[in-house]
Every structure is written in structure tokens, then in C-alpha cells.
Design a protein around this motif. Structure first.
Motif, PDB file in Angstrom:
ATOM      1  N   ASN A  39       2.690 -10.262  -0.042  1.00  0.00           N
ATOM      2  CA  ASN A  39       1.592 -10.799  -0.832  1.00  0.00           C
ATOM      3  C   ASN A  39       1.561 -12.318  -0.672  1.00  0.00           C
ATOM      4  O   ASN A  39       2.591 -12.977  -0.798  1.00  0.00           O
ATOM      5  N   LEU A  40       0.384 -12.858  -0.356  1.00  0.00           N
ATOM      6  CA  LEU A  40       0.191 -14.300  -0.266  1.00  0.00           C
ATOM      7  C   LEU A  40      -0.666 -14.728  -1.450  1.00  0.00           C
ATOM      8  O   LEU A  40      -1.718 -14.138  -1.708  1.00  0.00           O
ATOM      9  N   LYS A  50      -7.849 -18.602  -8.257  1.00  0.00           N
ATOM     10  CA  LYS A  50      -6.669 -18.083  -7.558  1.00  0.00           C
ATOM     11  C   LYS A  50      -7.104 -16.962  -6.620  1.00  0.00           C
ATOM     12  O   LYS A  50      -8.087 -16.272  -6.864  1.00  0.00           O
ATOM     13  N   ILE A  51      -6.353 -16.795  -5.539  1.00  0.00           N
ATOM     14  CA  ILE A  51      -6.641 -15.770  -4.538  1.00  0.00           C
ATOM     15  C   ILE A  51      -5.337 -15.096  -4.133  1.00  0.00           C
ATOM     16  O   ILE A  51      -4.322 -15.775  -3.931  1.00  0.00           O
ATOM     17  N   ASP A  52      -5.348 -13.775  -4.042  1.00  0.00           N
ATOM     18  CA  ASP A  52      -4.207 -12.998  -3.563  1.00  0.00           C
ATOM     19  C   ASP A  52      -4.660 -12.135  -2.396  1.00  0.00           C
ATOM     20  O   ASP A  52      -5.695 -11.465  -2.473  1.00  0.00           O
ATOM     21  N   VAL A  53      -3.880 -12.145  -1.320  1.00  0.00           N
ATOM     22  CA  VAL A  53      -4.117 -11.299  -0.154  1.00  0.00           C
ATOM     23  C   VAL A  53      -2.809 -10.614   0.176  1.00  0.00           C
ATOM     24  O   VAL A  53      -1.753 -11.259   0.205  1.00  0.00           O
ATOM     25  N   GLY A  54      -2.849  -9.302   0.403  1.00  0.00           N
ATOM     26  CA  GLY A  54      -1.611  -8.587   0.660  1.00  0.00           C
ATOM     27  C   GLY A  54      -1.800  -7.362   1.526  1.00  0.00           C
ATOM     28  O   GLY A  54      -2.916  -6.889   1.742  1.00  0.00           O
ATOM     29  N   ALA A  55      -0.684  -6.871   2.038  1.00  0.00           N
ATOM     30  CA  ALA A  55      -0.669  -5.654   2.842  1.00  0.00           C
ATOM     31  C   ALA A  55       0.658  -4.955   2.613  1.00  0.00           C
ATOM     32  O   ALA A  55       1.662  -5.593   2.292  1.00  0.00           O
ATOM     33  N   GLY A  56       0.648  -3.650   2.771  1.00  0.00           N
ATOM     34  CA  GLY A  56       1.878  -2.888   2.573  1.00  0.00           C
ATOM     35  C   GLY A  56       1.856  -1.590   3.341  1.00  0.00           C
ATOM     36  O   GLY A  56       0.808  -1.128   3.808  1.00  0.00           O
ATOM     37  N   GLY A  57       3.021  -1.016   3.472  1.00  0.00           N
ATOM     38  CA  GLY A  57       3.179   0.278   4.114  1.00  0.00           C
ATOM     39  C   GLY A  57       4.133   1.135   3.315  1.00  0.00           C
ATOM     40  O   GLY A  57       5.072   0.626   2.694  1.00  0.00           O
ATOM     41  N   THR A  80      -1.907   0.033   3.465  1.00  0.00           N
ATOM     42  CA  THR A  80      -2.850  -0.478   2.481  1.00  0.00           C
ATOM     43  C   THR A  80      -2.985  -1.985   2.615  1.00  0.00           C
ATOM     44  O   THR A  80      -2.027  -2.667   2.984  1.00  0.00           O
ATOM     45  N   GLY A  81      -4.173  -2.482   2.343  1.00  0.00           N
ATOM     46  CA  GLY A  81      -4.419  -3.918   2.338  1.00  0.00           C
ATOM     47  C   GLY A  81      -5.354  -4.256   1.196  1.00  0.00           C
ATOM     48  O   GLY A  81      -6.182  -3.436   0.791  1.00  0.00           O
ATOM     49  N   VAL A 101      -8.246  -1.342   0.816  1.00  0.00           N
ATOM     50  CA  VAL A 101      -8.448  -0.335   1.858  1.00  0.00           C
ATOM     51  C   VAL A 101      -7.122   0.389   2.081  1.00  0.00           C
ATOM     52  O   VAL A 101      -6.051  -0.227   2.009  1.00  0.00           O
ATOM     53  N   GLN A 102      -7.185   1.717   2.304  1.00  0.00           N
ATOM     54  CA  GLN A 102      -5.983   2.515   2.517  1.00  0.00           C
ATOM     55  C   GLN A 102      -6.228   3.511   3.652  1.00  0.00           C
ATOM     56  O   GLN A 102      -7.315   4.068   3.770  1.00  0.00           O
ATOM     57  N   TYR A 103      -5.186   3.715   4.452  1.00  0.00           N
ATOM     58  CA  TYR A 103      -5.215   4.694   5.538  1.00  0.00           C
ATOM     59  C   TYR A 103      -3.943   5.526   5.470  1.00  0.00           C
ATOM     60  O   TYR A 103      -2.849   4.995   5.311  1.00  0.00           O
ATOM     61  N   MET A 104      -4.088   6.843   5.603  1.00  0.00           N
ATOM     62  CA  MET A 104      -2.930   7.733   5.648  1.00  0.00           C
ATOM     63  C   MET A 104      -3.307   8.947   6.479  1.00  0.00           C
ATOM     64  O   MET A 104      -4.134   9.762   6.060  1.00  0.00           O
TER      65      MET A 104
END
Length: 199
Positions: A39-40, A50-57, A80-81, A101-104
Motif C-alpha cells: 500500500n502506498l 489523501k490518496i491510497d494505492v495498493g495491490a495484493g495477492g 486485487t488492486g 479490481v479483482q481477478y481469480m
């Protein structure tokens, strides 16, 4: 014991004493998963912007979740992002926005929306605001939402309005969701202040 299987139909009636033909050696299991994310965060101390940008697996180790022994059913990795933020619009109002957004495997989902937030009270020890948003989830639902925040507490109400082709069956009826969230705000340490200087 409450399950019924086609093989237990004798032709005339259901017979629970007949074998169901299933051979499940275990009915439960433990499947540890390995997940991670980043998370940034960007924020300005003199504004509410404020702004948050993140990605995960998730499930990087792809555990076997098959119910039967000697079978393989590997859990796909879920990616996910997201990006969300608040832009201070005035002294007592903000613009809020969010995307996800999510992909599985072969499945995917995205959500995007925004709205406004109005600060009712912002004094030391008392923070109270109201927020109204609307989101779009893929091509399946519009989600209006209303929430209030009072100090550490947030209460929200949203409703999924079906706009997919399946609306013929649902008649555009969706599902309401009520949320009650408690987030304790960190209290800064009070520095020791001496009333009189020591000479």
C-alpha cells in the motif's frame, strides 16, 4: 446425515438406508495460505487530502482444497488492486472516490464510485461527518450508500440495485447492507512540560 443423493432414490420412494455412493474420507481440513500486498499512501498534514494505492495477492502457495483424497483442486491465486482517496473541496466538504479490481482464475470483478462528504463538526474530541456515494460494480449493480462518522464510530447503509440482464428474475431488487465500524483513533503522547524553567 441430512443430505439426500440421487442414488438413494429406489424408483418409488426415497430410502435413506441406501448407500449414497460417496466415499469422503474427511469432512474438514486446514489449508494455510500465503498472501501479501503493498500500500502506498500520500497525504498532506495541512489538509484532509489523501490518496491510497495498493495491490495484493492471495493463496500464492495454491493449496489443494479437494474434498477427496488422491484428488487435486488447487486454489487459484487471487489478485486485487485498489485506489481510493479524499480531495478537500472546501473548509467543510470533501470529494471521495474509490476503485477496486479483482481477478481469480476465470472470474473478475471491478468496482468504481465516488461521492461527497460534509464535515459537520471538527473540534478536538468531536468529529462528525456525513457521506453520500454511488458505485458501479461491473455491469451488474449500482450501489448507493450513506454513512455517518462520529469520532471512532462509523455507521453506513448501502443497497445493491441489480442492473444486470438477470434483473428479469430479480425485478431489480437487490440487497441492503448495514455496517457498524469502530476504529479507535490513536492518541498522541503528551510531552512533559515544566511550568518553570530550571536554572
Amino acid at each position: 446425515e441430512a443430505l439426500k443423493f440421487q442414488r438413494q432414490w429406489s424408483g418409488d420412494a426415497f430410502n435413506g438406508n441406501l448407500s449414497n455412493g460417496e466415499n469422503l474420507n474427511q469432512s474438514s481440513g486446514i489449508f494455510p495460505v500465503l498472501s501479501g500486498g503493498l500500500n502506498l499512501h500520500y497525504g498532506q498534514s495541512d489538509t484532509r487530502t489523501k490518496i491510497d494505492v495498493g495491490a495484493g495477492g492471495f493463496h500464492f502457495n495454491r493449496p489443494n482444497v479437494a474434498c477427496r483424497q488422491n484428488e487435486k483442486d488447487l486454489l487459484p491465486v487471487r489478485w486485487t488492486g485498489f485506489a481510493q482517496g479524499v480531495i478537500q473541496w472546501g473548509e467543510h466538504s470533501d470529494v471521495v472516490w474509490m476503485t477496486n479490481v479483482q481477478y481469480m482464475g476465470r472470474s473478475s470483478e471491478w468496482l468504481a464510485g465516488g461521492g461527497v462528504r460534509h464535515i459537520l463538526t471538527q473540534r478536538p474530541g468531536l468529529f462528525w461527518n456525513v457521506q453520500a456515494t454511488a458505485s458501479l460494480r461491473g455491469k451488474s449493480a449500482v450501489i448507493p450508500a450513506l454513512q455517518m462518522t462520529w469520532n471512532d464510530w462509523t455507521a453506513g447503509l448501502s443497497y445493491d440495485l441489480d442492473i444486470s440482464p438477470f434483473r428479469i428474475a430479480t425485478q431489480r431488487r437487490g440487497g441492503p447492507e448495514l455496517a457498524l465500524i469502530y476504529r479507535p483513533l490513536p492518541v498522541p503522547n503528551v510531552k512533559t512540560v515544566k511550568c518553570c524553567p530550571i536554572f
